[in-house]
Design a protein around this motif. Structure first.
Motif, short mmCIF file in Angstrom:
data_model
loop_
_atom_site.label_atom_id
_atom_site.label_comp_id
_atom_site.label_asym_id
_atom_site.label_seq_id
_atom_site.Cartn_x
_atom_site.Cartn_y
_atom_site.Cartn_z
N VAL A 101 0.95 -1.25 -0.16
CA VAL A 101 -0.05 -0.09 -0.08
C VAL A 101 0.94 1.26 -0.08
CG1 VAL A 101 -1.78 1.13 1.33
CG2 VAL A 101 -1.85 -1.20 1.30
N PHE A 102 0.58 2.38 -0.79
CA PHE A 102 1.24 3.29 -0.84
C PHE A 102 0.35 4.46 -0.14
CE2 PHE A 102 4.62 3.82 -4.58
CZ PHE A 102 4.90 2.31 -4.43
N SER A 103 0.88 4.97 1.06
CA SER A 103 -0.24 5.76 1.66
C SER A 103 0.41 7.38 1.43
CB SER A 103 0.02 5.66 3.25
OG SER A 103 -0.72 6.49 3.86
N ILE A 104 -0.21 8.04 0.58
CA ILE A 104 0.28 9.20 0.06
C ILE A 104 0.25 10.40 1.14
CG2 ILE A 104 0.37 11.12 -1.72
CD1 ILE A 104 -0.93 8.83 -3.48
N THR A 105 1.73 10.47 1.53
CA THR A 105 1.77 11.72 2.55
C THR A 105 2.86 12.81 2.25
OG1 THR A 105 1.52 9.87 3.89
CG2 THR A 105 1.97 11.82 5.15
#
Lengths: 531, 334
Positions: free
Chosen positions: A239-243
């Motif tokens: 999962v890429f959690s865009i932050t």
């Protein structure tokens, strides 16, 4: 307080363990949203991390942690004696991903390779302009439209690429993200359905992870590809959690909401290293910063003068003050993570007294010179003005007066190219394809004088070595030639090499198998979470 | 009431046209070639330039271009994102519920805490309560959102680990969006723990976004209350021996609410501005973050379309507040 933090750390760990018990999900707190999922259309590393390094493969791949190439979808290749014909044997039995939006019926073949490259090359290809306003920037930027002669299918598993001229970095170019191999079958289906845009929104390739879904600016989900030719990954979900905010990324890492993050704030790195739940990887980035003398102008045409100035610069002080230690001093014009880097070469030592004497011996008195300081921060040089001031102080100790000049960035780049430019220029370079040619010939070759060669340095011995290396196709031979070239560079000192900035990657302690890429990309094949 | 509505609309329509002209001119006034900006192509041959220019209609008279643009806008066509190539309006509709959910929670939080705080401060005027409440309101009002958000993240999420750091729900949960409101969707998903996760993700951004409106509402309530409490009818009510609760709760509060409702309405515009920062800090996938991301991506089509849609929404909200106000206080209709 310490007890309290330990308690919290234990709680966090417990939560994390409970979390991973029911699925092995690896969360990467990425720094931004991808521009799209067709790596050919874009140039940003953020986009490549989310597309090229997860979903796709290329004919050749960069061996993990290095800038050397290894077989990818091409199992082997041969190069004709004149260096113009490359024949690639494709890896048999490579399956494309099966997803909710497409079920492939055939395995990888030559058509996919030809489709993937020709759509970027030929203006009349039906997929050349499939995204309005999209352009094949990297493909064009690497000069491929001029280099390519033809791409042919020899048989289902063999592709022959002909070039117009010799191009040693060609194989490295094919390992770059823009050369990712797509499924022609999927593309054909989208074209038939009139949904060509989907190729850029729902990618499908042969890579370790299959695309599941993207919620704009928030989350990208991938599943491990069970049919991956390199074997199924140890993690089930990626999962890429865009932050976008670096401080928030750090907090999420601390709270165990993500396992790994890119680009920390320099100020947070010490605390990260002290945190028992985290570990921090660092290595020299694929870049170099330098001070280029104008070797055609007196007194910098004298080797003794350049050598003396090099000995007068306290590089360690620059690295400490400007980079807070997040850089290493540079002794060669290429970074240590680059293949062919010669680590036997000794750097100029900082000896102001010796430098002063060398200058006197060379008959140079009351020298005053200009140092050009870039107006912008780049990864290899965070604060050129501060660096110039430090050098100003260093040079003052040996009786050299320095005036610092600067211009607006575009003007700076243009003006510093001039052959009769005065003084010494601070500048640097970040490599694009991991080939030493991309540094040595581009920045120091005779052809680059009046252009990228800010030292205006044309040395026949060096240039012959670099040109020979460009035309050779055997890596061992090229390595030897490039190492000889580095020795010539060091002996002749057209630059003072300043630093290679570090790339720093903090992660949870239980992350295993992550390998830092010298090219600055983030790839998660081979990564595991251990308890 | 009908004439009142017509009057409001007569103001609204020219305003909207004005904003649309600004949005339309945006690309044309920016430095650089508008064709390159809108297509996202930086290197173009003259033929390609002419082709795209024609596609985008740049070769027609400017008035025709504007009317065409306005016609499109009225039909919900706000152009295509340069980056994703998807209609701007589709993206807006996808992301808007997240912003509405956060803003609603923030305004509810601000009202539920702000009004009682203001009332208490007014009744106990000059007391230590009053000073604490008003002092806190002043601090809250002057707090930079970015700093406040990061502070809460570092202390509450980082050190205490009471709430998650960012996002709308734990990434362990994965279900389709039905209403777009995470609190509702998480319930509908039927997954255990999903609602709690969504709720805990809302806490910090709600507090951060609600802080300024809370401070403003508390101060406004206090001053309106003080004014009403000194009115004759309140004194009469008190003289009649009615209990304080009745005097304050029924007689005074109702009348004091009139200016407070206006304030709440005005705060909605302020909140959309605050949402841009709050959503960015908390990686909250709403329109505020969308606009910021678009600026970084130089997605001029999204900035242009997004600004117009947001302006339209603010105008509609203000119209609704005006109408509501007209209902509460019939005097202003004339």
């Amino acid at each position: 307080m310490k007890k309290l933090t330990t308690l919290f750390a234990a709680t966090a760990l417990a939560t994390l363990m409970a979390g991973s018990a029911w699925s092995k999900t690896f969360v990467y707190c990425s720094e931004g949203s991808p521009e799209g999922f067709d790596p050919g259309l874009y140039t940003a590393g953020t986009t490549f991390d989310a597309s090229a390094h997860t979903v796709y493969n290329r004919l050749l791949e960069f061996k993990k942690g290095t800038t050397e190439t290894e077989p990818g979808l091409a199992e082997s290749w041969t190069i004709s004696d004149d260096g113009l014909e490359y024949t690639f044997k494709l890896r048999p039995g490579v399956k494309f991903q099966t997803t909710e939006f497409f079920t492939p019926t055939r395995e990888l073949n030559a058509d996919d390779v030809i489709f993937s490259l020709e759509r970027q090359w030929k203006p009349d290809h039906p997929w050349h302009g499939y995204v309005t306003g999209g352009s094949w920037e990297y493909f064009a930027g690497m000069g491929l439209p001029d280099v390519l002669e033809s791409i042919e299918k020899v048989d289902d598993m063999t592709v022959k690429i002909k070039l117009k001229r010799k191009e040693a970095p060609f194989l490295a170019n094919l390992a770059m993200p823009f050369a990712s191999i797509m499924s022609k079958e999927y593309a054909d289906k989208l074209q038939a359905d009139g949904k060509m845009n989907q190729l850029n929104q729902m990618p499908l390739g042969t890579g370790p992870f299959a695309f599941v879904g993207y919620q704009q600016d928030a989350v990208i989900r991938y599943k491990a590809n069970p049919d991956y030719w390199g074997g199924k990954q140890k993690i089930d979900d990626l999962v890429f959690s865009i932050t976008t905010d670096a401080a928030v990324r750090y907090q999420k890492l601390q709270a165990g909401e993500c396992h790994l993050m890119p680009y920390p704030n320099a100020a947070d790195v010490e605390a990260m290293k002290a945190d028992p739940n985290l570990k921090v990887m660092e290595q020299a980035g694929l870049n170099v910063a330098y001070l280029a003398y104008n070797t055609t102008q007196p007194p910098f045409d004298k080797l003794e003068v350049r050598k003396a100035l090099n000995k007068a610069i306290n590089k360690q002080a620059i690295v400490d003050a400007v980079f807070q230690g997040q850089a290493t001093t540079a002794s060669n014009p290429i970074p240590p993570t680059m293949w062919s880097y010669d680590d036997t070469i000794a750097d100029d030592t900082y000896e102001p007294e010796v430098a002063k004497k060398m200058l006197e011996d060379a008959g140079v008195k009351d020298l005053s010179m200009k140092i050009w300081a870039m107006p912008v921060a780049r990864p290899y040089m965070l604060n050129a003005r501060r660096t110039a001031e430090l050098m100003q102080a260093d040079f003052a100790k040996i009786g050299v007066k320095v005036e610092i000049v600067s211009y607006e960035w575009a003007e700076y780049l243009e003006k510093s190219k001039a052959k009769d430019r005065d003084g010494a220029v601070i500048l640097g370079w970040t490599g694009d394809n991991g080939d030493p040619d991309n540094f040595l010939d581009t920045l120091l070759g005779c052809d680059a004088v009046g252009g990228n060669n800010r030292a205006q340095w044309c040395n026949k011995e060096f240039d012959d070595l670099v040109t020979k290396a460009k035309e050779a196709t055997d890596v061992a031979e090229r390595t030897k030639l490039y190492q000889q070239a580095q020795a010539v560079f060091k002996r002749e000192a057209p630059w003072a090499t300043l630093d290679h900035s570090l790339s720093i990657v903090p992660m949870r302690k239980n992350v295993e198998g992550f390998v830092q890429s010298p090219l600055g990309d983030f790839a998660f094949d081979g990564v595991d979470i251990v308890e | 009431m009908f004439r009142f509505l017509l009057g409001r609309l007569a103001v609204l329509i020219p305003t909207f046209i004005g904003v649309s002209i600004i949005a339309f001119s945006f690309i044309r006034l920016l430095p650089g070639d508008p064709v390159a900006l809108l297509s996202g192509e930086r290197v173009m041959s003259p033929e390609r330039h002419a082709e795209i220019s024609h596609q985008l209609g740049f070769d027609r008279p400017i008035v025709v271009q504007y009317l065409d643009y306005l016609w499109g806008v009225l039909h919900g066509d706000f152009g295509l994102s340069i980056v994703t190539k998807r209609p701007v309006i589709d993206q807006f509709l996808e992301l808007f519920p997240a912003t509405v959910e956060l803003s609603l929670c923030a305004i509810i939080f601000a009202v539920v805490v702000g009004i009682p705080a203001g009332v208490v401060a007014a009744i106990k005027r000059g007391s230590i309560f009053d000073q604490i409440i008003m002092g806190t309101a002043l601090v809250g009002f002057s707090m930079p959102i970015f700093w406040w958000g990061l502070l809460l993240i570092i202390v509450v999420s980082g050190m205490l680990q009471w709430t998650p750091v960012s996002g709308r729900i734990s990434l362990m949960f994965f279900f389709p969006s039905v209403t777009g409101f995470m609190l509702v969707d998480s319930l509908l998903s039927g997954q255990e723990g999903a609602f709690q996760s969504a709720f805990s993700h809302l806490i910090l951004p709600t507090i951060v976004l609600g802080t300024i409106p809370l401070a403003v509402i508390a101060r406004q309530t206090r001053s309106a209350m003080l004014e009403v409490l000194s009115e004759d009818y309140v004194r009469t009510a008190r003289a009649k021996g009615l209990p304080t609760f009745r005097v304050v709760g029924i007689h005074a509060l109702r009348n004091a609410m009139i200016p407070v409702v206006t304030t709440i309405g005005l705060q909605i515009g302020v909140m959309l501005a605050g949402a841009i920062l709050t959503e960015t800090i908390f990686s909250w996938p709403g329109i505020g973050k969308w606009m910021v991301d678009s600026v970084f991506r130089r997605d001029y089509a999204v900035i242009q379309g997004g600004l117009l849609i947001i302006a339209g929404v603010i105008m509609l909200v203000n119209l609704a507040v005006d109408l509501l106000y007209g209902l509460i206080n019939p005097r202003i209709r004339h």
